[in-house]
Design an enzyme around this catalytic site. Structure first.
Site, PDB file in Angstrom:
ATOM      1  N   LEU A  18       0.922  -1.300  -0.064  1.00 15.88           N
ATOM      2  CA  LEU A  18       0.014  -0.099   0.001  1.00 15.88           C
ATOM      3  C   LEU A  18       0.804   1.325   0.025  1.00 15.88           C
ATOM      4  O   LEU A  18       0.324   2.247  -0.536  1.00 15.88           O
ATOM      5  CB  LEU A  18      -0.932  -0.021   1.212  1.00 15.88           C
ATOM      6  CG  LEU A  18      -1.963  -1.011   1.502  1.00 15.88           C
ATOM      7  CD1 LEU A  18      -2.654  -1.193   2.556  1.00 15.88           C
ATOM      8  CD2 LEU A  18      -2.990  -1.204   0.191  1.00 15.88           C
ATOM      9  N   GLY A  22      10.215   4.404   2.222  1.00 18.60           N
ATOM     10  CA  GLY A  22      11.745   4.218   2.147  1.00 18.60           C
ATOM     11  C   GLY A  22      12.187   3.847   3.735  1.00 18.60           C
ATOM     12  O   GLY A  22      13.286   3.271   3.971  1.00 18.60           O
ATOM     13  N   ASP A 144      -0.554  14.523  12.178  1.00 19.16           N
ATOM     14  CA  ASP A 144      -0.491  14.392  10.946  1.00 19.16           C
ATOM     15  C   ASP A 144      -2.004  14.111  10.183  1.00 19.16           C
ATOM     16  O   ASP A 144      -2.159  13.219   9.211  1.00 19.16           O
ATOM     17  CB  ASP A 144       0.515  12.965  10.500  1.00 19.16           C
ATOM     18  CG  ASP A 144       1.333  13.136   9.069  1.00 19.16           C
ATOM     19  OD1 ASP A 144       1.136  14.175   8.588  1.00 19.16           O
ATOM     20  OD2 ASP A 144       1.632  12.237   8.542  1.00 19.16           O
TER      21      ASP A 144
END
Length: 397
Positions: A18, A22, A144
């Site tokens: 999904l 990194g 976030d």
């Protein structure tokens, strides 16, 4: 390197990736030990320690697992499992409930433009989640909020996901925190390492502006650190003022809590903006009620439009209390049914224009009462009248 169909912990079979930033990988996986098919799909987040991964990344990952384990809210994916694997690379895994749906980011990328009504619904849903998080003891900050972390579920409900930046507020004053957030959505104080509940409100406001304009906040012009978006939306002034209050540069100038922001949105409280020397009240927009049924220049609030069951089922009485005198034509034989249908379709708009209301909530409460009365009185009365008419026709013929 992880591969599709690979099984982790002898339980989680990877279906498709999904996301991969990194540092973290997110997979849709099949829980081979699930007892019900509906619970077999899960979201598996993986962090491979070492290389580019730093201690702060691991701390955030473990904090997410610890806090998610304590949360219990129907619009937050449920924590299921946490594990680590030490095979060549040290993998840490977090397993969560899978929410079927589409992120708001995906909807934006597909060209969806959100209306004021849709945006208000999203705002209400997210604020309810934030009220729960912020009022926990200790409170929890998401840090976030953005379109990619809001899922429009298949049940048409909004879910808040990805607690990778989450922070509880139990830390002592003066402690340092990992700086997280997404540029354009996170406020300045968060990049300074001092997130507060109003920081989540700012991120919500920036997200809602993105939904309304179709433009990412980072691409909008600014003036005095305030997003300039008013000329790019077709929405009520009162909602614009509310959004501006959410996204004030200074956290002290925003709503003091998610609950206060929720109450202001629902009840239409006065909103004071720091760069204005006056109160901007809901009345400026809401109370164009009573402007006259023939007045087509005044815009009727979108959120009151829709079918009016009270007007349809009790047209003769409803018309009197709502000052929609045209509805009295429903008393005339042969055209009565046509008038009732017209009132059902247009009754909300006509009632708004024909009578003054204190607020949108006042209007809605009044119409809800008539809808209940229509169901309890109008519907049975109509059925009885049809029954008598059929019996009478049967007697004559």
């Amino acid at each position: 390197m992880l591969q599709v169909k690979e099984i982790l912990q002898e339980r989680y079979q990877l279906e498709r990736q999904l996301g991969n930033n990194g540092i973290r990988q997110t997979w849709l996986a099949q829980d081979l030990q699930a007892t019900e098919a509906a619970q077999s799909l899960v979201v598996l987040k993986l962090l491979a320690f070492g290389g580019a991964v730093q201690w702060d990344d691991l701390k955030l990952f473990e904090r997410e697992a610890q806090i998610l384990k304590q949360l219990d809210h129907p619009r937050i994916p449920q924590y299921l499992d946490y594990f680590c694997i030490d095979e060549r690379t040290l993998w840490f895994g977090l397993v969560q409930e899978y929410i079927a749906g589409e992120s708001l980011k995906e909807k934006l990328q597909n060209g969806t433009r959100f209306t004021e009504n849709q945006t208000r619904k999203i705002a209400v849903d997210v604020l309810k989640i934030l009220i729960y998080l912020h009022e926990l003891n200790p409170g929890v900050l998401h840090r976030d909020i953005k379109p990619s972390n809001l899922i429009w579920g298949e049940d048409n409900k909004i879910y808040l996901v990805d607690f990778g930046a989450v922070q509880d507020r139990a830390a002592k004053e003066g402690a340092t925190f990992t700086v997280v957030g997404t540029y354009g959505y996170a406020p300045m104080e968060q990049f300074g390492g001092r997130a507060v509940p109003a920081s989540d409100l700012y991120a919500l406001g920036a997200t809602l502006i993105h939904l309304l304009t179709g433009i990412a906040p980072a691409d909008l012009p600014q003036k005095d650190l305030r997003w300039q978006f008013v000329d790019k939306v077709h929405t009520s002034q009162v909602f614009v003022n509310w959004l501006q209050k959410l996204t004030e540069p200074s956290p002290e100038e925003r709503f003091t809590s998610a609950r206060v922001a929720f109450d202001a949105l629902k009840a239409g409280k006065a909103i004071q903006l720091s760069h204005e020397n006056k109160f901007l009240k809901v009345k400026e927009f809401v109370n164009n009620s009573g402007c006259g049924i023939r007045n087509t220049n005044e815009k009727v609030p979108e959120e009151i439009l829709g079918w009016n069951w009270g007007a349809f089922l009790l047209p003769w009485l409803w018309s009197w209390t709502n000052n929609v005198w045209i509805g009295l034509f429903s008393l005339i034989p042969h055209i009565g049914w046509g008038m009732a249908i017209a009132l059902g379709a247009n009754g909300n708009e006509w009632a708004w224009r024909s009578r003054e209301w204190r607020s949108i909530e006042h209007f809605k409460a009044h119409q809800r009462g008539w809808a209940i009365a229509g169901m309890m009185i109008g519907a049975p009365l109509s059925i009885l009248m049809w029954y008598l008419a059929i019996m009478l026709l049967g007697h004559w013929f």
